[in-house]
Scaffold this motif. Sequence first.
Motif, short mmCIF file in Angstrom:
data_model
loop_
_atom_site.label_atom_id
_atom_site.label_comp_id
_atom_site.label_asym_id
_atom_site.label_seq_id
_atom_site.Cartn_x
_atom_site.Cartn_y
_atom_site.Cartn_z
N GLU A 6 21.64 -69.36 -23.23
CA GLU A 6 20.55 -68.43 -23.00
C GLU A 6 20.73 -67.70 -21.68
O GLU A 6 21.35 -68.22 -20.74
CB GLU A 6 19.20 -69.15 -22.96
CG GLU A 6 18.85 -69.97 -24.17
CD GLU A 6 19.26 -71.43 -24.05
OE1 GLU A 6 18.66 -72.28 -24.76
OE2 GLU A 6 20.15 -71.74 -23.24
N GLY A 8 18.62 -64.26 -19.21
CA GLY A 8 17.56 -63.27 -19.13
C GLY A 8 16.25 -63.76 -18.54
O GLY A 8 15.33 -62.96 -18.35
N ARG A 19 13.44 -59.75 -21.44
CA ARG A 19 14.20 -59.86 -22.68
C ARG A 19 15.18 -61.00 -22.53
O ARG A 19 16.07 -60.97 -21.66
CB ARG A 19 14.95 -58.56 -22.97
CG ARG A 19 15.68 -58.55 -24.31
CD ARG A 19 16.30 -57.17 -24.56
NE ARG A 19 17.06 -57.10 -25.78
CZ ARG A 19 16.53 -56.86 -26.97
NH1 ARG A 19 15.23 -56.67 -27.09
NH2 ARG A 19 17.30 -56.79 -28.06
N SER A 21 18.19 -63.41 -24.06
CA SER A 21 19.31 -63.35 -25.00
C SER A 21 19.90 -64.74 -25.18
O SER A 21 19.84 -65.56 -24.27
CB SER A 21 20.39 -62.40 -24.50
OG SER A 21 19.93 -61.08 -24.46
N ARG A 72 18.14 -60.32 -34.12
CA ARG A 72 19.48 -60.90 -34.08
C ARG A 72 20.52 -59.84 -34.43
O ARG A 72 20.22 -58.88 -35.15
CB ARG A 72 19.60 -62.09 -35.04
CG ARG A 72 19.50 -61.75 -36.51
CD ARG A 72 19.48 -63.02 -37.36
NE ARG A 72 20.73 -63.77 -37.25
CZ ARG A 72 20.86 -65.06 -37.58
NH1 ARG A 72 19.80 -65.74 -38.01
NH2 ARG A 72 22.02 -65.66 -37.48
N THR A 78 24.43 -62.84 -31.43
CA THR A 78 23.37 -62.97 -30.44
C THR A 78 21.99 -62.92 -31.10
O THR A 78 21.81 -62.30 -32.16
CB THR A 78 23.43 -61.87 -29.37
OG1 THR A 78 23.34 -60.60 -30.02
CG2 THR A 78 24.71 -61.94 -28.57
N CYS A 80 17.89 -62.31 -29.68
CA CYS A 80 17.12 -61.89 -28.52
C CYS A 80 15.63 -62.14 -28.74
O CYS A 80 15.16 -62.19 -29.89
CB CYS A 80 17.35 -60.41 -28.24
SG CYS A 80 19.03 -60.04 -27.70
N GLN A 82 12.32 -60.37 -27.17
CA GLN A 82 11.66 -59.38 -26.32
C GLN A 82 10.24 -59.86 -26.08
O GLN A 82 9.47 -60.06 -27.03
CB GLN A 82 11.66 -58.01 -26.99
CG GLN A 82 10.94 -56.94 -26.20
CD GLN A 82 11.65 -56.60 -24.90
OE1 GLN A 82 12.87 -56.50 -24.86
NE2 GLN A 82 10.87 -56.44 -23.84
N CYS A 96 16.92 -71.66 -26.90
CA CYS A 96 17.43 -71.10 -28.14
C CYS A 96 17.91 -72.26 -29.00
O CYS A 96 18.47 -73.25 -28.48
CB CYS A 96 18.59 -70.17 -27.79
SG CYS A 96 19.48 -69.47 -29.17
#
Length: 124
Positions: A6, A8, A19, A21, A72, A78, A80, A82, A96
């Motif tokens: 992970e 961000g 955000r 990721s 995705r 990846t 994400c 938001q 994640c």
Amino acid sequence: QVQLVESGGGLVQAGGSLRLSCAASGGTFSSYSMAWFRQAPGKEREFVAAIRWTAGNTYYADSVKGRFAISRDNAENTVCLQMNSLKPEDTAVYYCAAAPYGRRWYVEDGMDYWGKGTLVTVSS
């Protein structure tokens, strides 16, 4: 073996956005449903959002619905998250996770792989 990393996380004021990721490696990314969980200080880990391997289905915790969006990119391996309109109660370590095909895709016991987490701090 799937590895998840992970990125961000950080410090943001209430009302702001971040955000997150998650980069996956070591497996066939498109065959996994992906999810985000979080754990606030002194609390149990909780579900945040999930997206199925086809990216056609998403699911959100009521506490983040309308503010967070999961997506995705199977070509880039990846996923994400938001996060908009952040609140102090969103402060947590965000993880994640990946669930293989056929497993339950938005609960902890459906996940086979976990990242180490990224810290999100929302100041009031």
